[in-house]
Motif scaffolding. Sequence first.
Motif, PDB file in Angstrom:
ATOM      1  N   LYS A 309      60.989 -20.696 119.543  1.00 48.78           N
ATOM      2  CA  LYS A 309      62.015 -21.356 120.326  1.00 48.78           C
ATOM      3  C   LYS A 309      62.037 -22.864 120.059  1.00 48.78           C
ATOM      4  N   GLU A 310      60.833 -23.435 119.976  1.00 50.04           N
ATOM      5  CA  GLU A 310      60.755 -24.877 119.710  1.00 50.04           C
ATOM      6  C   GLU A 310      61.265 -25.171 118.312  1.00 50.04           C
ATOM      7  N   GLY A 311      61.031 -24.217 117.403  1.00 53.01           N
ATOM      8  CA  GLY A 311      61.626 -24.305 116.072  1.00 53.01           C
ATOM      9  C   GLY A 311      61.094 -25.419 115.198  1.00 53.01           C
ATOM     10  N   GLY A 312      60.098 -26.171 115.676  1.00 54.29           N
ATOM     11  CA  GLY A 312      59.562 -27.271 114.887  1.00 54.29           C
ATOM     12  C   GLY A 312      58.911 -26.799 113.591  1.00 54.29           C
ATOM     13  N   ALA A 313      58.125 -25.726 113.734  1.00 53.77           N
ATOM     14  CA  ALA A 313      57.412 -25.241 112.554  1.00 53.77           C
ATOM     15  C   ALA A 313      58.331 -24.338 111.738  1.00 53.77           C
ATOM     16  N   LYS A 314      58.431 -24.608 110.457  1.00 51.70           N
ATOM     17  CA  LYS A 314      59.277 -23.762 109.609  1.00 51.70           C
ATOM     18  C   LYS A 314      58.654 -22.376 109.489  1.00 51.70           C
ATOM     19  N   GLY A 319      47.154 -20.206 112.466  1.00 55.96           N
ATOM     20  CA  GLY A 319      46.545 -21.427 113.007  1.00 55.96           C
ATOM     21  C   GLY A 319      47.365 -21.995 114.158  1.00 55.96           C
ATOM     22  N   LEU A 320      48.668 -22.096 113.919  1.00 58.13           N
ATOM     23  CA  LEU A 320      49.560 -22.613 114.963  1.00 58.13           C
ATOM     24  C   LEU A 320      49.544 -21.700 116.195  1.00 58.13           C
ATOM     25  N   ARG A 367      44.741 -18.369 101.508  1.00 62.73           N
ATOM     26  CA  ARG A 367      45.879 -17.597 101.982  1.00 62.73           C
ATOM     27  C   ARG A 367      45.969 -17.668 103.490  1.00 62.73           C
ATOM     28  N   THR A 368      47.155 -17.504 104.010  1.00 67.32           N
ATOM     29  CA  THR A 368      47.287 -17.451 105.461  1.00 67.32           C
ATOM     30  C   THR A 368      48.361 -16.439 105.823  1.00 67.32           C
ATOM     31  N   LYS A 369      48.321 -16.047 107.084  1.00 61.60           N
ATOM     32  CA  LYS A 369      49.312 -15.080 107.542  1.00 61.60           C
ATOM     33  C   LYS A 369      50.434 -15.842 108.233  1.00 61.60           C
ATOM     34  N   VAL A 370      51.674 -15.501 107.913  1.00 64.52           N
ATOM     35  CA  VAL A 370      52.791 -16.093 108.656  1.00 64.52           C
ATOM     36  C   VAL A 370      53.522 -15.002 109.423  1.00 64.52           C
ATOM     37  N   VAL A 371      54.074 -15.421 110.535  1.00 70.95           N
ATOM     38  CA  VAL A 371      54.591 -14.466 111.496  1.00 70.95           C
ATOM     39  C   VAL A 371      56.002 -14.847 111.922  1.00 70.95           C
ATOM     40  N   ALA A 372      56.856 -13.850 112.118  1.00 72.40           N
ATOM     41  CA  ALA A 372      58.171 -14.093 112.711  1.00 72.40           C
ATOM     42  C   ALA A 372      58.455 -12.973 113.701  1.00 72.40           C
ATOM     43  N   LEU A 373      59.261 -13.251 114.700  1.00 66.70           N
ATOM     44  CA  LEU A 373      59.630 -12.193 115.642  1.00 66.70           C
ATOM     45  C   LEU A 373      60.430 -11.117 114.913  1.00 66.70           C
ATOM     46  N   GLY A 374      60.153  -9.864 115.244  1.00 69.59           N
ATOM     47  CA  GLY A 374      60.860  -8.760 114.600  1.00 69.59           C
ATOM     48  C   GLY A 374      61.988  -8.215 115.477  1.00 69.59           C
TER      49      GLY A 374
END
Length: 396
Positions: A309-314, A319-320, A367-374
Amino acid sequence: MSLEEIFDQYLGSRIYKAREKLLPDYVPEDLPHRDEQIKRLALTLAPALSGSRPSNVFIYGLTGTGKTAVTKYVLRRLAEKGGGRIEYVYINCRQNNTSYRVLAELGKFLGVKIPFTGLALGEVMKRITQALDRKHRILIVVLDEVDNLVKRNGDDVLYYLTRVNEQLTNTRVSVIGITNDLKFTEFLDARVKSSLGEEELVFPPYNAIQLEDILRRRAKEAFHEGVVSDAVIKKVAAIAARQNGDCRLALDILLKAADIAERERASEVTEAHVDKARNEIEKNLTVDVIKTMPLHVKLVLASIYLLTKEGGAKTITTGLIYDKYKELVTKVGIEPVTSRRITDILNELDMAGIINARVISLGRYGRTKVVALGVPLKNVEEGLLSDIVISAVIGG
Ligand SMILES: Nc1ncnc2c1ncn2[C@@H]1O[C@H](COP(=O)(O)OP(=O)(O)OP(=O)(O)O)[C@@H](O)[C@H]1O
Ligand SMILES: [Mg+2]
């Protein structure tokens, strides 16, 4: 009931002839594409008509493949034919998910008083055994969704029911166990497993063509003529066919689409109504899943929700998420779970389709894991806000 509904009852529906015939509990007059299963179940149970105990039956198939409908359908007819010498009792083990409750249901059927709680299981079984033997019947006990019982309370009741005939002289008991989850058989004692599985019946998923056929017949009973086009039937069948051939889902979508059409005062159900119905069903599923999550899972999801929602992080990295999560638990005033557990929670959310996670390479940084709402943000919001603790830390 709203004024609208009261008045509409007198006007009569333009859409429905008999809405109740689409409801989940209604067992239709015929069950197309289950002839094989109907016949096999009937052949297995028919010996009851000549007074011998039918084999126990274990029924397996994915959700919405007609297991409950077929079982009720065959048993009703068998009991009619049996003219009082054959009886059956249907117990849903999701609604009655402890050994005690299942036995209490059986007791109720037999007219034995079993107090709400308090008796030892052995005592309940003793009373039921006595009542059974007063029956002079063949009794078929259906334990539907039996995995719910076994996973929670083990196989005591199954053990009892598959052995009870040894103690009976006048009555014979057969068991039909139904499940859509084979994993529970790991919890079964080998003897229980083999006695329950004297006969096994598998219900394959319906394909799109079969679902169309089923829907057409059900639609004919429920709707006025010309209200549901073949294009609509085909669309609904195709959606359900992709979801493992789930007939319940197909009927759900059709019912919801028709309700929407009725609400909009349309004279027919359109493909647009089907789309709306499907979105509504998916939304409800997501919201319900979120509502029932444990607190820390909700907090992790709330972290992803806020970051989105904040949308700051691409890209939203683990970690975030962890930082945000720590912030939230501090606000709530509880201890955080370990980062190992967070990883597990992210996997669970991914499996449930609530988020999509993927691992990306950061070159020499590893490597890192990135996540988005599904699922849509507003559905996540609705689910989360229903929790007062969560809503206090993310609301406003
Ligand atoms: N062949 C069929 N013809 C008409 N209606 C059907 C047919 N098969 C299933 N249905 C309907 O689809 C819905 C789902 O079927 P049912 O409840 O029997 O599924 P199930 O296999 O018991 O699923 P679950 O494992 O989730 O309990 C019910 O409303 C049932 O009436
Ligand atoms: Mg069922």
